[in-house]
Design a protein around this motif. Structure first.
Motif, PDB file in Angstrom:
ATOM      1  N   GLN A 119      -1.206 -19.643 -28.056  1.00 33.20           N
ATOM      2  CA  GLN A 119      -1.126 -21.335 -26.794  1.00 33.20           C
ATOM      3  C   GLN A 119       0.878 -21.690 -26.618  1.00 33.20           C
ATOM      4  N   PRO A 120       1.431 -20.257 -26.343  1.00 35.82           N
ATOM      5  CA  PRO A 120       3.271 -20.906 -26.517  1.00 35.82           C
ATOM      6  C   PRO A 120       3.505 -21.571 -25.279  1.00 35.82           C
ATOM      7  N   GLU A 121       3.035 -21.738 -24.091  1.00 31.69           N
ATOM      8  CA  GLU A 121       3.208 -22.461 -23.313  1.00 31.69           C
ATOM      9  C   GLU A 121       3.222 -23.622 -24.030  1.00 31.69           C
ATOM     10  N   THR A 122       2.614 -24.551 -24.645  1.00 35.25           N
ATOM     11  CA  THR A 122       2.404 -26.123 -25.431  1.00 35.25           C
ATOM     12  C   THR A 122       3.208 -25.143 -27.347  1.00 35.25           C
ATOM     13  N   ARG A 123       3.088 -24.778 -27.192  1.00 31.29           N
ATOM     14  CA  ARG A 123       2.623 -24.550 -29.032  1.00 31.29           C
ATOM     15  C   ARG A 123       4.055 -24.033 -29.710  1.00 31.29           C
ATOM     16  N   ALA A 155       5.146 -25.259 -40.637  1.00 29.51           N
ATOM     17  CA  ALA A 155       5.183 -26.874 -39.261  1.00 29.51           C
ATOM     18  C   ALA A 155       4.634 -25.444 -38.203  1.00 29.51           C
ATOM     19  N   GLY A 156       3.631 -26.648 -37.562  1.00 30.96           N
ATOM     20  CA  GLY A 156       3.545 -26.811 -35.314  1.00 30.96           C
ATOM     21  C   GLY A 156       3.625 -27.087 -35.198  1.00 30.96           C
ATOM     22  N   LEU A 157       4.016 -27.239 -34.149  1.00 27.92           N
ATOM     23  CA  LEU A 157       4.007 -28.383 -32.880  1.00 27.92           C
ATOM     24  C   LEU A 157       3.033 -28.172 -31.739  1.00 27.92           C
ATOM     25  N   MET A 158       2.785 -29.028 -30.900  1.00 25.38           N
ATOM     26  CA  MET A 158       2.340 -29.246 -30.211  1.00 25.38           C
ATOM     27  C   MET A 158       2.991 -30.335 -28.438  1.00 25.38           C
ATOM     28  N   CYS A 159       3.162 -29.784 -27.756  1.00 27.65           N
ATOM     29  CA  CYS A 159       4.261 -30.003 -26.784  1.00 27.65           C
ATOM     30  C   CYS A 159       3.642 -29.888 -24.277  1.00 27.65           C
ATOM     31  N   ILE A 160       2.796 -31.228 -24.336  1.00 31.89           N
ATOM     32  CA  ILE A 160       2.810 -31.283 -23.330  1.00 31.89           C
ATOM     33  C   ILE A 160       3.479 -32.766 -22.841  1.00 31.89           C
ATOM     34  N   GLU A 161       3.861 -32.911 -21.598  1.00 31.23           N
ATOM     35  CA  GLU A 161       5.277 -33.807 -21.623  1.00 31.23           C
ATOM     36  C   GLU A 161       3.839 -34.917 -21.046  1.00 31.23           C
ATOM     37  N   PRO A 162       4.384 -36.312 -21.440  1.00 34.26           N
ATOM     38  CA  PRO A 162       6.064 -36.119 -22.134  1.00 34.26           C
ATOM     39  C   PRO A 162       5.676 -36.618 -23.724  1.00 34.26           C
ATOM     40  N   LEU A 173      11.032 -28.805 -35.265  1.00 32.88           N
ATOM     41  CA  LEU A 173      10.063 -29.393 -34.559  1.00 32.88           C
ATOM     42  C   LEU A 173      10.503 -30.181 -33.875  1.00 32.88           C
ATOM     43  N   ILE A 174      11.784 -31.272 -34.224  1.00 32.37           N
ATOM     44  CA  ILE A 174      11.831 -32.424 -33.436  1.00 32.37           C
ATOM     45  C   ILE A 174      13.225 -31.920 -32.364  1.00 32.37           C
ATOM     46  N   GLU A 175      13.645 -30.275 -32.025  1.00 29.95           N
ATOM     47  CA  GLU A 175      14.045 -29.562 -31.320  1.00 29.95           C
ATOM     48  C   GLU A 175      13.747 -29.171 -30.723  1.00 29.95           C
ATOM     49  N   GLU A 176      12.557 -28.517 -30.832  1.00 29.63           N
ATOM     50  CA  GLU A 176      11.494 -28.048 -29.890  1.00 29.63           C
ATOM     51  C   GLU A 176      11.634 -29.112 -28.548  1.00 29.63           C
ATOM     52  N   ALA A 177      10.839 -29.855 -29.627  1.00 26.03           N
ATOM     53  CA  ALA A 177      10.560 -31.555 -28.309  1.00 26.03           C
ATOM     54  C   ALA A 177      11.330 -31.614 -27.407  1.00 26.03           C
ATOM     55  N   ARG A 178      13.017 -31.285 -27.714  1.00 21.98           N
ATOM     56  CA  ARG A 178      13.370 -32.187 -27.161  1.00 21.98           C
ATOM     57  C   ARG A 178      13.720 -30.377 -26.074  1.00 21.98           C
ATOM     58  N   ARG A 179      13.953 -29.911 -25.931  1.00 22.46           N
ATOM     59  CA  ARG A 179      13.857 -28.632 -25.897  1.00 22.46           C
ATOM     60  C   ARG A 179      12.711 -28.574 -24.104  1.00 22.46           C
ATOM     61  N   ARG A 180      11.455 -28.923 -24.841  1.00 28.15           N
ATOM     62  CA  ARG A 180      10.053 -29.160 -24.202  1.00 28.15           C
ATOM     63  C   ARG A 180      10.827 -30.678 -23.332  1.00 28.15           C
ATOM     64  N   ARG A 181      11.499 -31.358 -23.300  1.00 25.28           N
ATOM     65  CA  ARG A 181      11.941 -32.238 -22.640  1.00 25.28           C
ATOM     66  C   ARG A 181      10.882 -33.536 -23.150  1.00 25.28           C
ATOM     67  N   ALA A 182      10.293 -34.019 -24.311  1.00 21.11           N
ATOM     68  CA  ALA A 182       9.032 -34.689 -24.582  1.00 21.11           C
ATOM     69  C   ALA A 182       9.566 -35.793 -25.077  1.00 21.11           C
ATOM     70  N   ALA A 183       8.934 -37.005 -24.491  1.00 20.18           N
ATOM     71  CA  ALA A 183       9.556 -38.115 -24.947  1.00 20.18           C
ATOM     72  C   ALA A 183       9.669 -38.883 -26.322  1.00 20.18           C
ATOM     73  N   ASP A 184       8.924 -38.902 -26.925  1.00 18.73           N
ATOM     74  CA  ASP A 184       8.377 -38.824 -28.019  1.00 18.73           C
ATOM     75  C   ASP A 184       7.223 -38.033 -28.608  1.00 18.73           C
ATOM     76  N   VAL A 185       8.075 -38.016 -30.114  1.00 26.71           N
ATOM     77  CA  VAL A 185       7.298 -37.249 -30.967  1.00 26.71           C
ATOM     78  C   VAL A 185       6.240 -37.969 -31.863  1.00 26.71           C
ATOM     79  N   LEU A 186       4.859 -37.735 -31.850  1.00 27.68           N
ATOM     80  CA  LEU A 186       3.956 -38.268 -32.766  1.00 27.68           C
ATOM     81  C   LEU A 186       3.279 -37.033 -34.676  1.00 27.68           C
ATOM     82  N   LEU A 187       2.931 -38.100 -34.774  1.00 28.30           N
ATOM     83  CA  LEU A 187       2.170 -37.350 -35.789  1.00 28.30           C
ATOM     84  C   LEU A 187       1.680 -38.011 -36.957  1.00 28.30           C
ATOM     85  N   GLU A 188       0.242 -37.895 -37.091  1.00 27.40           N
ATOM     86  CA  GLU A 188      -0.894 -38.343 -38.530  1.00 27.40           C
ATOM     87  C   GLU A 188       0.240 -37.961 -39.905  1.00 27.40           C
TER      88      GLU A 188
END
Length: 162
Positions: A44-48, A63-70, A96-111
């Motif tokens: 799922q490279p469009e969101t991961r 490490a891995g990131l899922m990003c579905i704006e925002p 991962l934070i830089e990737e979230a920025r590239r994908r225009r996320a407003a927030d990064v969450l984690l557990e």
């Protein structure tokens, strides 16, 4: 940053999955992802985005990131214990934070596990704040702390105020 100088950070490939899954079982015996989940995530490279860190040709972190704006969500982050304290966790989290920025996320969450103070300190150093607790989130009954990093113009890539 001892060790980070020899570290190579790169995208995870399907060929990495058997090694990553073996590390997953070693590092998270109670909550390990099944093998197929890694294949599903990479498909799922469009969101991961998943990365691995190598030292001397050996995978020592992933490490891995899922990003579905925002919202971007850190799906997993792991460093082999023998390589902790060398800046590798910081390097993969920064990516991962830089990737979230590239994908225009407003927030990064984690557990993060409530009983993992080392990881919690890393996230706080990057500017994450605890926003919620999920009681008994993990299979062994441990709570999860939900943490959030707002991605605003006032935070640098390390999450500290600019």
């Amino acid at each position: 940053m001892t060790g980070a100088a020899e570290m190579l950070l790169r995208d995870m490939t399907e060929a990495d999955i058997p090694v990553v899954e073996a590390l997953e079982r070693r590092l998270f015996p109670v909550d390990a992802w099944p093998l197929q989940m890694f294949f599903d995530e990479l498909a799922q490279p469009e969101t991961r985005r998943y990365v691995v860190a190598e030292v001397a040709g050996e995978i020592v972190a992933y490490a891995g990131l899922m990003c579905i704006e925002p919202i971007a969500d850190v799906q997993t982050i792991a460093v082999v214990p023998e390589f902790e304290g060398q800046g590798i966790g910081s390097a993969v989290l920064t990516e991962l934070i830089e990737e979230a920025r590239r994908r225009r996320a407003a927030d990064v969450l984690l557990e993060v596990r409530a009983d993992n103070p080392r990881a919690q300190r890393l996230y706080v150093r990057f500017g994450f704040e605890q926003i919620h607790v999920r009681p008994r989130y993990y299979r062994d009954g441990t709570d999860a702390l939900i943490m959030r990093l707002p991605l605003t113009d006032s935070t640098s890539s390390e999450g500290a105020p600019a």
